[in-house]
Design an enzyme around this catalytic site. Structure first.
Site, PDB file in Angstrom:
ATOM      1  CG  ASP A  42      -1.658   1.257   1.456  1.00 33.73           C
ATOM      2  OD1 ASP A  42      -2.405   1.657   0.546  1.00 33.73           O
ATOM      3  OD2 ASP A  42      -1.492   1.871   2.529  1.00 33.73           O
ATOM      4  CG  ASP A  70      -1.483   7.826   0.395  1.00 37.78           C
ATOM      5  OD1 ASP A  70      -0.576   8.660   0.306  1.00 37.78           O
ATOM      6  OD2 ASP A  70      -2.287   7.588  -0.526  1.00 37.78           O
ATOM      7  CB  THR A 114      -2.198   2.724  -4.583  1.00 41.67           C
ATOM      8  OG1 THR A 114      -2.702   3.999  -4.170  1.00 41.67           O
ATOM      9  CG2 THR A 114      -2.020   2.747  -6.092  1.00 41.67           C
ATOM     10  CE  LYS A 138      -5.272  -0.941  -1.666  1.00 43.90           C
ATOM     11  NZ  LYS A 138      -4.375  -0.285  -0.694  1.00 43.90           N
ATOM     12  CG  ASN A 145      -7.787   0.980   1.600  1.00 42.86           C
ATOM     13  OD1 ASN A 145      -7.181   1.201   2.653  1.00 42.86           O
ATOM     14  ND2 ASN A 145      -7.336   1.401   0.430  1.00 42.86           N
TER      15      ASN A 145
END
Length: 272
Positions: A8, A10, A42, A195, A221
């Protein structure tokens, strides 16, 4: 041995100033020289991660990137798509009508730009477009619905967003893959898009067993990706609930936690 690592951005790969530390850059480069596939996973579009991929030298033949929270899997060198799960016209129009009814900012993300049907464009929508370096357009709902939409997002103050979620139709939670990627963002995707599903598709394409896959994340997420990987790694700054499903908890993104994870649990086994 780990042969594929999905990471990932951020809160994970990027430090609190949204930069890549020298330690992370060196670890990614070292893992890649050992033949490990390093794949950025992402919610951003490809346009919003190109500079990061270039900085990490992940734009060569054989490199991949997972974008739009798993709705799109692409070759990082050419942009060629081989997994794509879009939002239909009917789906968008229903989400748009809901957003108008409960008064939350809404935007649709395509490969070409960010679109909103709301004339008074919210500051968070403008911020998102600037952050991912995509043009922002105002269009009528029917015009947006005719586009190929990768995902739809509501963006607002956390307390306002949480209040809005309580008023959303229950069937939306069954109809879409809905995830809060940050306290400010609620994302709507095709039910097949996540994801985790993207990770599984990519591992299968590369003829890898799930036990050979590591995933590193911090937010809700990322859950599907962490649950799909044989070796889930959660950042120290990540959600406490996610740490319960982690094989390892690495250092925070302020402490180059991705570099620590790669060095300890990917690179060292190759060197022993």
């Amino acid at each position: 041995m780990i042969k594929l690592v999905t990471i990932d951005l951020d809160g994970t790969l990027l430090d609190p100033e949204r930069k890549i530390t020298p330690e992370v850059k060196a670890a990614v480069k070292k893992a890649k020289t050992l033949g490990v596939k390093i794949v950025i996973c992402t919610g951003r579009p490809l346009m919003g991660v190109t500079d990061i991929l270039e900085e990490l030298e992940l734009t060569e033949h054989g490199d991949y990137v997972i974008t739009y929270n798993g709705a799109l899997v692409q070759r990082a060198d050419t942009g060629e798509e081989f997994i794509k799960e879009s939002i239909s016209r009917e789906d968008f129009l229903d989400i748009d009508a809901m957003a108008r009814k409960i008064n939350v900012p809404l935007m649709a993300i395509t490969r070409e730009g960010i679109y909103t049907s709301q004339r008074d464009i919210g500051k968070y929508v403008v911020h998102e477009a600037a952050m991912v370096k995509m043009p922002l357009y105002y269009r009528l709902p029917e015009e947006i619905g005719a586009l190929e939409i990768s995902k739809v997002m509501t963006v607002d103050e956390p307390e306002k967003l949480d209040e809005a979620i309580a008023y959303m139709p229950f069937e939306f939670f069954e109809r879409f893959n809905m995830v809060k990627s940050t306290p400010y963002y609620l994302e709507f995707m095709n039910k097949k898009a996540s994801k985790g599903s993207a990770l599984k598709h990519l591992a299968k394409k590369l003829f890898l067993d799930i036990d050979e896959v590591m995933a590193i994340g911090d937010e809700e997420n990322d859950r599907s990706m962490l649950e799909a990987a044989g070796c889930p790694v959660v950042m120290a700054n990540g959600k406490e609930e996610l740490k319960k499903i982690a094989t390892y908890v690495t250092k925070s993104n302020a402490e180059s936690g991705v570099a620590y994870a790669l060095n300890e649990w990917v690179i060292k086994p190759y060197e022993q």
